[in-house]
Structures are given as structure tokens and as C-alpha cells.
Design a protein around this motif. Structure first.
Motif, PDB file in Angstrom:
ATOM      1  N   HIS A 111      33.051  44.807 -10.567  1.00  0.00           N
ATOM      2  CA  HIS A 111      33.997  45.720  -9.941  1.00  0.00           C
ATOM      3  C   HIS A 111      33.734  45.910  -8.454  1.00  0.00           C
ATOM      4  N   GLY A 112      32.991  44.983  -7.865  1.00  0.00           N
ATOM      5  CA  GLY A 112      32.888  44.917  -6.409  1.00  0.00           C
ATOM      6  C   GLY A 112      31.833  45.784  -5.762  1.00  0.00           C
ATOM      7  N   TYR A 113      30.892  46.305  -6.547  1.00  0.00           N
ATOM      8  CA  TYR A 113      29.815  47.117  -5.964  1.00  0.00           C
ATOM      9  C   TYR A 113      28.684  46.179  -5.546  1.00  0.00           C
ATOM     10  N   SER A 114      28.625  45.899  -4.251  1.00  0.00           N
ATOM     11  CA  SER A 114      27.667  44.906  -3.749  1.00  0.00           C
ATOM     12  C   SER A 114      26.341  45.516  -3.318  1.00  0.00           C
ATOM     13  N   ASP A 115      26.347  46.801  -2.979  1.00  0.00           N
ATOM     14  CA  ASP A 115      25.103  47.464  -2.565  1.00  0.00           C
ATOM     15  C   ASP A 115      24.440  48.010  -3.819  1.00  0.00           C
ATOM     16  N   LEU A 116      23.695  47.142  -4.469  1.00  0.00           N
ATOM     17  CA  LEU A 116      23.180  47.430  -5.798  1.00  0.00           C
ATOM     18  C   LEU A 116      21.701  47.066  -5.854  1.00  0.00           C
ATOM     19  N   LYS A 117      20.924  47.919  -6.504  1.00  0.00           N
ATOM     20  CA  LYS A 117      19.477  47.678  -6.580  1.00  0.00           C
ATOM     21  C   LYS A 117      19.017  47.676  -8.030  1.00  0.00           C
ATOM     22  N   VAL A 118      18.248  46.645  -8.388  1.00  0.00           N
ATOM     23  CA  VAL A 118      17.556  46.603  -9.673  1.00  0.00           C
ATOM     24  C   VAL A 118      16.170  47.207  -9.434  1.00  0.00           C
ATOM     25  N   PRO A 119      15.803  48.245 -10.163  1.00  0.00           N
ATOM     26  CA  PRO A 119      14.605  49.009  -9.812  1.00  0.00           C
ATOM     27  C   PRO A 119      13.299  48.351 -10.260  1.00  0.00           C
ATOM     28  N   GLU A 120      12.238  48.759  -9.601  1.00  0.00           N
ATOM     29  CA  GLU A 120      10.890  48.359 -10.005  1.00  0.00           C
ATOM     30  C   GLU A 120      10.353  49.300 -11.079  1.00  0.00           C
ATOM     31  N   TYR A 121      10.659  50.601 -10.926  1.00  0.00           N
ATOM     32  CA  TYR A 121      10.109  51.619 -11.816  1.00  0.00           C
ATOM     33  C   TYR A 121      11.123  52.012 -12.888  1.00  0.00           C
TER      34      TYR A 121
END
Length: 274
Positions: A111-121
């Protein structure tokens, strides 16, 4: 008697997941009992009631496709935290829910959300993170890792207020506290450590204080748009307090979803745009 303040609703965007595969097939919190009967049709009707309320309030509601084998995916609040259009994906503590993170990540990417982070914690999304104005209240103690708080603050560029949960019955922040508007919360003090209670009293001296009965009824697992508050109908003290404060309260039956330790907020992820 002082006049209740005038409340106004702000339009919200919510993400929900239909409980197509919902069941209680394992136990990862004190509320879950796989041996206890549940009614899948009633669970769906209760979910639809919440969806219809949101649409009736004029909010936007999006839907993620449920995945077979992920019975808790209906609890969309846990899938991510979204602030200013930025998305911090969840990382679940229990293996039973781990694959939900991939499903929610895929939805946001599609759905176009490009500012995305996969977390470490480990973090369990809005289960433990509650954006409140220009700060984020963040729970820890049972699910989300305290290290996730720094990761949260760095990613969103907002101050994070850490809150320690001490009662396993209230294992997520959203079982013990919810945000009514950017300056007001409701919470159950005994769910928090003494230090965290001090922090909440300082930040929110006018907070709505829930009783144990309210908390046991999952009344704090609620959603507010600034005017309308949706919560379990059995949290009667809390409902009265909110009405006195000028909120329009909508009590709902959550009996089937409660069997998995979730209620209104758990099935509601908010997508906060810039």
C-alpha cells in the motif's frame, strides 16, 4: 457541578483484520484457555459491530487479508506502529504469532508505505506503544523488550515514556491504559510499577482512573477519536467517568474476543498520516 468540556472527533484511519481464522488454539496469556468453548459466528458479529461503528463515525477503515494458521491476526493493533506515515513493524515474542509480522509488513509495502523499519528488538506494536500527541507511551515487562523503546524513539523522532507493567493479567500496555486525546489518558494504576505510576500522575494529573473491575472487563482496551469512545460494555464505572468528562461512550459486547485476551483496541490498528 462543573460543565463537561466540549469534545470533538478527529477523523481516523484504522486497519482491521476479519476474524476468519480466529480461535483459541494455544495459551500465551492468562486469559487464553484452548479448552473453553468459543462461538466463531459471535466473534465475527462482535468484530463487525466495531467496524460498523467506525464507519458510522466517518472514519476510514482498511482491511488486511487474514492468513490461515494465524488465529490471532485479528488483533491488528499488534502488527505495527504507524506515526507520521512511518511504519515500525512488530517483532513478536511468541513463535505462535511470529509470522503475523511478515503479513503486516507485506500489507504496508503493497500500500505504498516506503518508510518502514523491521525492528531489532521485540515489540508488539500498539499492544505496547501508545502515541499520545507528540510523545509515545511505551510499555514493557511481559512482551515488548525495553530496548525497543530507544529503537522506537530513534525511528519516529519522538520522546518515549517507558512504563513498566507488573501484573501478568495486563500483559500489554493497551490492557491497562488508553489515550483519550493528546493530553488525557485513562489507566489502571495497579497494573504499573510504583515508579511508572509516579510518571503517569505527573504527566496526566487529570487522568481518568479505572477500577479493577474496569480493567478485568478489558475496559481500557478501548479506542477514542477525541469524542467517541468504544469499549467493553461491562466496564460500567469507566463508562460513567468518561460520560462525565464529555465523551460519547459506545459500550460493546466483546465476549468471544476476550477469550484470547483482546478487545476493542486489540482489533484496531491506527494508521497515523503526516
Amino acid at each position: 457541578m462543573a460543565e463537561s468540556p466540549r469534545r470533538t472527533a478527529a477523523k481516523r484511519h484504522y486497519l482491521m483484520c476479519r476474524p476468519t481464522h480466529f480461535e483459541v488454539s494455544y495459551a500465551i496469556n492468562p486469559w487464553m484457555n484452548p479448552d473453553k468453548p468459543m462461538d466463531a459466528d459471535l466473534a465475527l458479529a462482535q468484530w463487525e459491530r466495531i467496524r460498523d461503528l467506525y464507519l458510522g463515525f466517518g472514519h476510514e477503515v482498511s482491511f488486511i487479508e487474514p492468513v490461515e494458521g494465524l488465529p490471532d491476526m485479528v488483533f491488528s493493533a499488534n502488527g505495527a506502529t504507524v506515526v507520521d506515515g512511518k511504519v515500525l513493524i512488530a517483532k513478536f515474542r511468541h513463535r505462535e504469532r511470529a509470522a503475523e509480522a511478515d503479513a503486516y509488513r507485506a500489507w504496508f509495502e503493497e500500500h505504498g508505505y516506503s518508510d518502514l523499519k523491521v525492528p531489532e528488538y521485540v515489540n508488539e506494536g500498539e499492544g505496547d506503544f501508545a502515541p499520545a500527541g507528540r510523545r509515545i507511551l511505551a510499555g514493557a515487562g511481559f512482551r515488548s523488550d525495553p530496548g525497543a523503546h530507544e529503537e522506537l524513539g530513534d525511528f519516529f523522532g519522538l520522546p518515549v515514556v517507558g512504563l513498566e507493567l507488573i501484573d501478568p493479567r495486563f500483559y500489554h500496555l493497551d490492557t491497562a491504559l488508553f489515550v483519550l486525546d493528546e493530553d488525557l489518558v485513562a489507566y489502571y494504576p495497579a497494573a504499573f510499577s510504583e515508579e511508572s505510576r509516579d510518571v503517569l500522575r505527573e504527566l496526566y494529573p487529570d487522568a481518568v482512573i479505572a477500577t479493577r473491575q474496569d480493567a478485568d472487563a478489558f475496559g481500557l482496551n478501548a479506542v477514542s477519536d477525541g469524542l467517541n469512545v468504544v469499549l467493553t460494555e461491562t466496564a460500567t464505572h469507566l463508562i460513567g467517568e468518561l460520560r462525565e468528562r464529555g465523551f460519547e461512550v459506545h459500550g460493546v459486547d466483546m465476549s468471544e474476543l476476550l477469550k484470547a485476551g483482546g478487545a476493542v483496541k486489540c482489533i484496531t490498528q491506527e494508521i497515523r498520516r503526516p
